[in-house]
Motif scaffolding. Structure first.
Motif, PDB file in Angstrom:
ATOM      1  N   TYR A  75       0.798  -1.238   0.000  1.00  0.00           N
ATOM      2  CA  TYR A  75       0.000   0.000   0.000  1.00  0.00           C
ATOM      3  C   TYR A  75       0.829   1.285   0.000  1.00  0.00           C
ATOM      4  CZ  TYR A  75      -3.956  -3.020   0.863  1.00  0.00           C
ATOM      5  OH  TYR A  75      -4.919  -3.985   0.742  1.00  0.00           O
TER       6      TYR A  75
ATOM      7  N   GLN B 160       0.126   3.095  -3.246  1.00  0.00           N
ATOM      8  CA  GLN B 160      -1.258   3.553  -3.296  1.00  0.00           C
ATOM      9  C   GLN B 160      -1.465   4.793  -2.420  1.00  0.00           C
ATOM     10  OE1 GLN B 160      -4.086   0.452  -2.629  1.00  0.00           O
ATOM     11  NE2 GLN B 160      -5.861   1.805  -2.737  1.00  0.00           N
ATOM     12  N   LEU B 161      -0.846   4.790  -1.223  1.00  0.00           N
ATOM     13  CA  LEU B 161      -0.986   5.940  -0.335  1.00  0.00           C
ATOM     14  C   LEU B 161      -0.309   7.176  -0.932  1.00  0.00           C
ATOM     15  CD1 LEU B 161      -0.435   4.346   3.181  1.00  0.00           C
ATOM     16  CD2 LEU B 161      -2.562   4.695   1.930  1.00  0.00           C
TER      17      LEU B 161
ATOM     18  N   VAL C  14      -2.477   8.687  -3.442  1.00  0.00           N
ATOM     19  CA  VAL C  14      -3.519   9.525  -2.833  1.00  0.00           C
ATOM     20  C   VAL C  14      -2.972  10.926  -2.570  1.00  0.00           C
ATOM     21  CG1 VAL C  14      -4.915   9.831  -0.744  1.00  0.00           C
ATOM     22  CG2 VAL C  14      -4.770   7.589  -1.815  1.00  0.00           C
TER      23      VAL C  14
ATOM     24  N   GLU D 287      -8.763   6.313   5.510  1.00  0.00           N
ATOM     25  CA  GLU D 287      -9.918   5.682   4.860  1.00  0.00           C
ATOM     26  C   GLU D 287      -9.474   4.625   3.851  1.00  0.00           C
ATOM     27  OE1 GLU D 287     -12.108   8.885   3.190  1.00  0.00           O
ATOM     28  OE2 GLU D 287     -13.160   9.369   5.062  1.00  0.00           O
ATOM     29  N   THR D 288      -8.398   4.925   3.115  1.00  0.00           N
ATOM     30  CA  THR D 288      -7.900   3.961   2.116  1.00  0.00           C
ATOM     31  C   THR D 288      -7.529   2.636   2.775  1.00  0.00           C
ATOM     32  OG1 THR D 288      -7.053   5.743   0.715  1.00  0.00           O
ATOM     33  CG2 THR D 288      -6.140   3.533   0.371  1.00  0.00           C
TER      34      THR D 288
ATOM     35  N   HIS E  92      -9.612  -1.405   3.109  1.00  0.00           N
ATOM     36  CA  HIS E  92      -8.954  -2.692   2.856  1.00  0.00           C
ATOM     37  C   HIS E  92      -8.805  -3.498   4.147  1.00  0.00           C
ATOM     38  CE1 HIS E  92      -7.795  -0.395  -0.772  1.00  0.00           C
ATOM     39  NE2 HIS E  92      -7.783  -1.569  -1.369  1.00  0.00           N
TER      40      HIS E  92
END
Length: 357
Positions: free
Chosen positions: A122, A125-126, A129, A160-161, A165
């Motif tokens: 992640y 992905q973070l 964001v 929240e992301t 998950h």
């Protein structure tokens, strides 16, 4: 060359920027629901396996393995360039997280290194964001008003992301901008838009390459984790097999010992019975001999009566002896039957153990 009004405004905006700390900070604290005592139980017996959270009243079984789900602090530091490299936003993400049961169930292959797997899976992905939110800033209002609201929004989106998950998380975002010396080129709104579009394309391309690299790395980690887990499972199975062999051998020795004790017991009982019968017969013989001597001293007139009585007594003794012999034979048959049942039970138990092994 005379600079137009847009160029002057942009130069003044960047050169005279003052970043003020927000005084009114939202005091609401996000409660992620962390549990410092959270532990996962991995149950595997043969081909059957499952995972569950350790309950308050828990009894460990030999086929259980306990894994703590630790709360971990994770810091991500990443410089992100904005406005075609003119502004570098130094991003510091401080994330505290803890895996949930649902997440572990979906990622059992990474059970031994679940927190490391979360970071690897992640991080990109973070950061995406963060990049998305920073690239959404199309004007310089933040230069005057500060970045507090942007930081809080990014922290909330990061939390929240992870929560979406099934990873409990709290996040804190800190943004520290720095600027290059303003380039001596003519800037227009069109130039800035083109530069921003170019930068967004470069960032997207870089993100795709990084995502592919991380996917390859994650797959390699997954394969290595599988190999380690299989090796551990093989070792556990070997230990359990040895335990079962030792238990079976122990039970076999106990049965052999019990069988020997029973055989010895029956032999003692048989010997005692034989001695008892012999003793009784001897006593009877002594009684008969005493009676004979006594009757011999009696008068001849009572000799016939004595002989008849003696004959009758002898017949009774014969019947008694026959009854004793019959009782002994009956007892002997009972002992032999009991011995045969013990032998059959032993054979059945040995066959059952051989099948279970």
């Amino acid at each position: 060359m005379r600079q137009n009004e847009d160029e002057i405004a942009i130069k003044e905006l960047f050169s005279g920027a003052v970043f003020q700390e927000e005084v009114d900070i939202d005091s609401t604290i996000w409660d992620a629901g962390f549990d410092v005592n959270r532990q996962l139980i991995f149950s595997k017996l043969g081909l059957y396996q499952k995972v569950f959270l350790r309950p308050e009243k828990y009894t460990k079984r030999f086929y259980h393995t306990t894994y703590p789900l630790l709360i971990e602090d994770w810091e991500i530091i990443e410089p992100i360039e904005l406005y075609d490299g003119f502004c570098t936003m130094n991003v510091i993400l401080e994330v505290r997280f803890q895996a949930t049961l649902i997440y572990v169930e979906k990622n059992l292959d990474y059970l031994l290194e679940i927190n490391q797997q979360i970071k690897s899976a992640y991080e990109t992905q973070l950061l995406n964001v963060v990049r998305h939110e920073l690239n959404a800033i199309k004007d310089g209002t933040w230069l005057k008003e500060g970045l507090s609201e942007v930081e809080k929004k990014i922290a909330l989106l990061v939390s929240e992301t992870l929560i979406l998950h099934h990873i409990q998380a709290q996040a804190l975002c800190t943004l520290k901008p720095s600027f290059k010396e303003f380039p001596q080129i003519e800037l227009t709104k069109e130039n800035i838009n083109i530069s921003l579009s170019k930068k967004e394309f470069e960032i997207e391309s870089k993100n795709k390459q990084e995502l592919y690299r991380q996917e390859v790395q994650a797959e390699n980690n997954k394969q290595q984790q599988k190999l380690r887990l299989l090796k551990q499972l093989d070792q556990d199975l070997e230990i359990e097999r040895r335990k079962l062999v030792l238990e079976a051998e122990h039970k076999r020795l106990i049965l052999i010992e019990k069988e020997g004790m029973q055989i010895e017991y029956f032999a003692v009982e048989e010997r005692l019975m034989e001695e008892k019968i012999a003793h009784e017969n001897r006593l009877k013989e002594i009684d008969l001999e005493a009676g004979f001597k006594k009757s011999y001293a009696q008068k001849e007139a009572k000799q016939k009566e004595f002989m008849a009585s003696l004959k009758q007594q002898h017949m009774m003794n014969e019947k008694q002896l026959q009854a004793d012999i019959s009782r002994y034979e009956s007892q002997q048959k009972g002992w032999l039957a009991a011995k045969e049942r013990v032998h059959i039970q032993k054979l059945a138990l040995m066959k059952k153990r051989e099948k279970s092994s």
